[in-house]
Design a protein around this motif. Structure first.
Motif, PDB file in Angstrom:
ATOM      1  N   ALA A  47       0.807  -1.224   0.000  1.00  0.00           N
ATOM      2  CA  ALA A  47       0.000   0.000   0.000  1.00  0.00           C
ATOM      3  C   ALA A  47       0.840   1.274   0.000  1.00  0.00           C
ATOM      4  O   ALA A  47       0.460   2.272  -0.623  1.00  0.00           O
ATOM      5  CB  ALA A  47      -0.936   0.001   1.214  1.00  0.00           C
ATOM      6  N   LEU A  48       2.002   1.249   0.667  1.00  0.00           N
ATOM      7  CA  LEU A  48       2.760   2.485   0.906  1.00  0.00           C
ATOM      8  C   LEU A  48       4.051   2.604   0.111  1.00  0.00           C
ATOM      9  O   LEU A  48       4.646   3.680   0.063  1.00  0.00           O
ATOM     10  CB  LEU A  48       3.075   2.592   2.409  1.00  0.00           C
ATOM     11  N   SER A  49       4.528   1.518  -0.470  1.00  0.00           N
ATOM     12  CA  SER A  49       5.765   1.524  -1.261  1.00  0.00           C
ATOM     13  C   SER A  49       6.944   2.180  -0.535  1.00  0.00           C
ATOM     14  O   SER A  49       7.520   3.170  -1.012  1.00  0.00           O
ATOM     15  CB  SER A  49       5.543   2.223  -2.611  1.00  0.00           C
ATOM     16  N   PRO A  50       7.329   1.654   0.627  1.00  0.00           N
ATOM     17  CA  PRO A  50       8.485   2.233   1.342  1.00  0.00           C
ATOM     18  C   PRO A  50       9.775   1.999   0.565  1.00  0.00           C
ATOM     19  O   PRO A  50       9.848   1.116  -0.298  1.00  0.00           O
ATOM     20  CB  PRO A  50       8.487   1.461   2.659  1.00  0.00           C
ATOM     21  N   ASP A  51      10.790   2.797   0.877  1.00  0.00           N
ATOM     22  CA  ASP A  51      12.105   2.621   0.250  1.00  0.00           C
ATOM     23  C   ASP A  51      12.914   1.533   0.950  1.00  0.00           C
ATOM     24  O   ASP A  51      13.729   0.852   0.322  1.00  0.00           O
ATOM     25  CB  ASP A  51      12.888   3.938   0.291  1.00  0.00           C
ATOM     26  N   VAL A  52      12.707   1.389   2.272  1.00  0.00           N
ATOM     27  CA  VAL A  52      13.407   0.389   3.078  1.00  0.00           C
ATOM     28  C   VAL A  52      12.441  -0.127   4.139  1.00  0.00           C
ATOM     29  O   VAL A  52      11.629   0.635   4.671  1.00  0.00           O
ATOM     30  CB  VAL A  52      14.665   0.974   3.770  1.00  0.00           C
ATOM     31  N   VAL A  53      12.542  -1.426   4.438  1.00  0.00           N
ATOM     32  CA  VAL A  53      11.736  -2.036   5.490  1.00  0.00           C
ATOM     33  C   VAL A  53      12.666  -2.615   6.542  1.00  0.00           C
ATOM     34  O   VAL A  53      13.674  -3.257   6.202  1.00  0.00           O
ATOM     35  CB  VAL A  53      10.839  -3.161   4.931  1.00  0.00           C
ATOM     36  N   THR A  54      12.363  -2.387   7.830  1.00  0.00           N
ATOM     37  CA  THR A  54      13.047  -3.125   8.885  1.00  0.00           C
ATOM     38  C   THR A  54      12.100  -4.223   9.350  1.00  0.00           C
ATOM     39  O   THR A  54      10.908  -3.971   9.577  1.00  0.00           O
ATOM     40  CB  THR A  54      13.448  -2.241  10.085  1.00  0.00           C
ATOM     41  N   LEU A  55      12.624  -5.443   9.466  1.00  0.00           N
ATOM     42  CA  LEU A  55      11.817  -6.596   9.851  1.00  0.00           C
ATOM     43  C   LEU A  55      12.428  -7.269  11.064  1.00  0.00           C
ATOM     44  O   LEU A  55      13.603  -7.648  11.037  1.00  0.00           O
ATOM     45  CB  LEU A  55      11.770  -7.622   8.714  1.00  0.00           C
ATOM     46  N   SER A  75       6.477  -7.692  -3.873  1.00  0.00           N
ATOM     47  CA  SER A  75       6.798  -6.261  -3.952  1.00  0.00           C
ATOM     48  C   SER A  75       8.218  -6.045  -3.457  1.00  0.00           C
ATOM     49  O   SER A  75       8.427  -5.506  -2.364  1.00  0.00           O
ATOM     50  CB  SER A  75       5.824  -5.440  -3.105  1.00  0.00           C
ATOM     51  N   PRO A  76       9.236  -6.440  -4.217  1.00  0.00           N
ATOM     52  CA  PRO A  76      10.620  -6.398  -3.727  1.00  0.00           C
ATOM     53  C   PRO A  76      11.044  -5.003  -3.272  1.00  0.00           C
ATOM     54  O   PRO A  76      10.789  -4.002  -3.950  1.00  0.00           O
ATOM     55  CB  PRO A  76      11.439  -6.835  -4.949  1.00  0.00           C
ATOM     56  N   VAL A  77      11.668  -4.955  -2.095  1.00  0.00           N
ATOM     57  CA  VAL A  77      12.139  -3.701  -1.518  1.00  0.00           C
ATOM     58  C   VAL A  77      13.325  -4.037  -0.613  1.00  0.00           C
ATOM     59  O   VAL A  77      13.372  -5.138  -0.044  1.00  0.00           O
ATOM     60  CB  VAL A  77      10.998  -3.016  -0.715  1.00  0.00           C
ATOM     61  N   PRO A  78      14.307  -3.157  -0.481  1.00  0.00           N
ATOM     62  CA  PRO A  78      15.427  -3.440   0.420  1.00  0.00           C
ATOM     63  C   PRO A  78      14.955  -3.630   1.860  1.00  0.00           C
ATOM     64  O   PRO A  78      14.169  -2.836   2.373  1.00  0.00           O
ATOM     65  CB  PRO A  78      16.302  -2.189   0.293  1.00  0.00           C
ATOM     66  N   VAL A  79      15.442  -4.707   2.496  1.00  0.00           N
ATOM     67  CA  VAL A  79      15.028  -5.058   3.855  1.00  0.00           C
ATOM     68  C   VAL A  79      16.247  -5.176   4.757  1.00  0.00           C
ATOM     69  O   VAL A  79      17.253  -5.779   4.380  1.00  0.00           O
ATOM     70  CB  VAL A  79      14.244  -6.383   3.859  1.00  0.00           C
ATOM     71  N   ILE A  80      16.134  -4.597   5.957  1.00  0.00           N
ATOM     72  CA  ILE A  80      17.125  -4.778   7.014  1.00  0.00           C
ATOM     73  C   ILE A  80      16.468  -5.607   8.106  1.00  0.00           C
ATOM     74  O   ILE A  80      15.408  -5.242   8.619  1.00  0.00           O
ATOM     75  CB  ILE A  80      17.576  -3.421   7.611  1.00  0.00           C
TER      76      ILE A  80
END
Length: 357
Positions: A47-55, A75-80
């Motif tokens: 829904a929000l299309s973040p640039d980076v996700v922390t999981l 929805s591939p996105v860089p994840v930390i």
């Protein structure tokens, strides 16, 4: 400058607030939302299309590893990843990087780390790095390629035979940081089943995580991969990973090689440091050194390459910018002017084999 939009995911309301508070004052970062579990994170990424996700790695409903897999598929996105330092947490972190996470940050004191402020600078640095990384080079890459096609110029058989008379043994040494676990998996699983040389590896990673990395790679490779132990004799066909928190060096005694670990001061903030490993190998006589610098932030390994080259009988290989998640370490090696091969990750194993016949 456009701010980096971050989605913070943790099952603890306290951790969500603490992490958000750590990030909110940075001028280049904006926390756009938080999520309570992996399932909610998937929906908010869409829904929000973040640039980076922390999981967070360990969460109810859906844990971080499963959420990561689904995010990468949809929805591939860089994840930390944010991980505890338990055996389960560290192994799941290694698996997360294998499945596409750019990097991880270890929580200082377990699942609910009220002292998370201790890793504030590290977390911010890795978010900034993830946002600017070559993340899309991860997508669709097979991490266990076998029988990869040869790319580049081969030495002739005559040249190899002539060169081989100048040394008694070969060793492979590898340095890497951000993106390294996945790159190591690609490289090591592409090496021959009956490896004739030892492999020495420095991966920038804390204690416990290097043990989990060694165990994971050992389960995937056709030769033994182990976390190095101080004083052990080196065996051909075995890969040794420097333990987190210790510099790893290699010594020669009575014609045999031995592992030496120490807790000397960090080098450029790193312990283990690639430079220390490479420098120790530069002292070995009648030894062909094959030095490889893979993806990673910073310049660790460049000084070591210089020392290896000064000692002679060294082939230096750097991962290309095209496949590096972060081109810092390989680029620093290339800038020395002493690198013999700049190769895409998938081609490095074949190049190594040219020099270990």
């Amino acid at each position: 400058m456009k701010k980096i939009k971050v989605l913070v995911t943790d099952d603890s309301i306290f951790m969500r607030k603490l992490i958000s508070d750590l990030l909110k004052d940075h001028p280049d970062i904006e926390v756009i939302a938080t999520a309570r579990n992996g399932a909610e994170a998937i929906e908010k990424v869409k829904a929000l299309s973040p640039d980076v996700v922390t999981l967070d790695v360990e969460m109810p409903v859906m844990d971080g590893l499963e959420a990561l897999k689904r995010i990468m598929a949809r929805s591939p996105v860089p994840v930390i990843m944010l991980s505890s330092t338990t055996s389960t947490g560290s192994l799941n972190t290694i698996l997360a990087i294998e499945n596409g996470a750019v990097d991880f940050v270890a929580k200082p004191s377990g699942a609910i780390s009220l002292d998370i402020f201790k890793v504030k600078e590290e977390l911010i640095e890795k978010i900034l790095l993830a946002a600017s990384s070559n993340f899309h080079s991860l997508l669709g890459r097979n991490t266990q390629q076998k029988n990869i096609p040869l790319n580049g110029t081969l030495y002739s058989t005559m040249d190899l035979v002539a060169e081989k008379t100048k040394w008694n043994r070969s060793v492979i040494c590898i340095g890497t940081s951000t993106g390294g676990p996945r790159a190591l998996q690609t490289l090591l699983t592409s090496l021959p089943n009956k490896l004739k040389t030892p492999v020495f590896i420095v991966q920038h990673m804390p204690r416990q995580f290097t043990k989990s990395l060694a165990e994971r790679l050992n389960s995937l490779c056709s030769f033994p991969v182990t976390e190095a132990v101080h004083g052990e004799r080196v065996i051909n066909g075995t890969a040794y990973i420097a333990p987190g928190g210790y510099h790893m060096e290699v010594e020669e005694k009575r014609g045999e090689l031995y592992i030496s670990l120490n807790e000397d001061i960090p080098v450029k903030g790193h312990r283990p440091a690639v430079d220390n490993l490479f420098a120790s190998l530069s002292t070995l006589k009648k030894t062909r050194k094959i030095a490889v610098v893979l993806t990673g932030m910073g310049a660790d390994g460049a000084i070591g390459i210089k020392k290896l080259k000064e000692s002679g009988h060294t082939v230096a290989i750097a991962e290309s910018e095209q496949t590096s998640i972060v081109y810092g370490m390989p680029n620093a090696a290339v800038q020395t002017g002493l690198v013999d091969h700049i190769e895409n990750l998938e081609d490095i194993a074949v190049v190594i084999q040219q020099y270990t016949l």
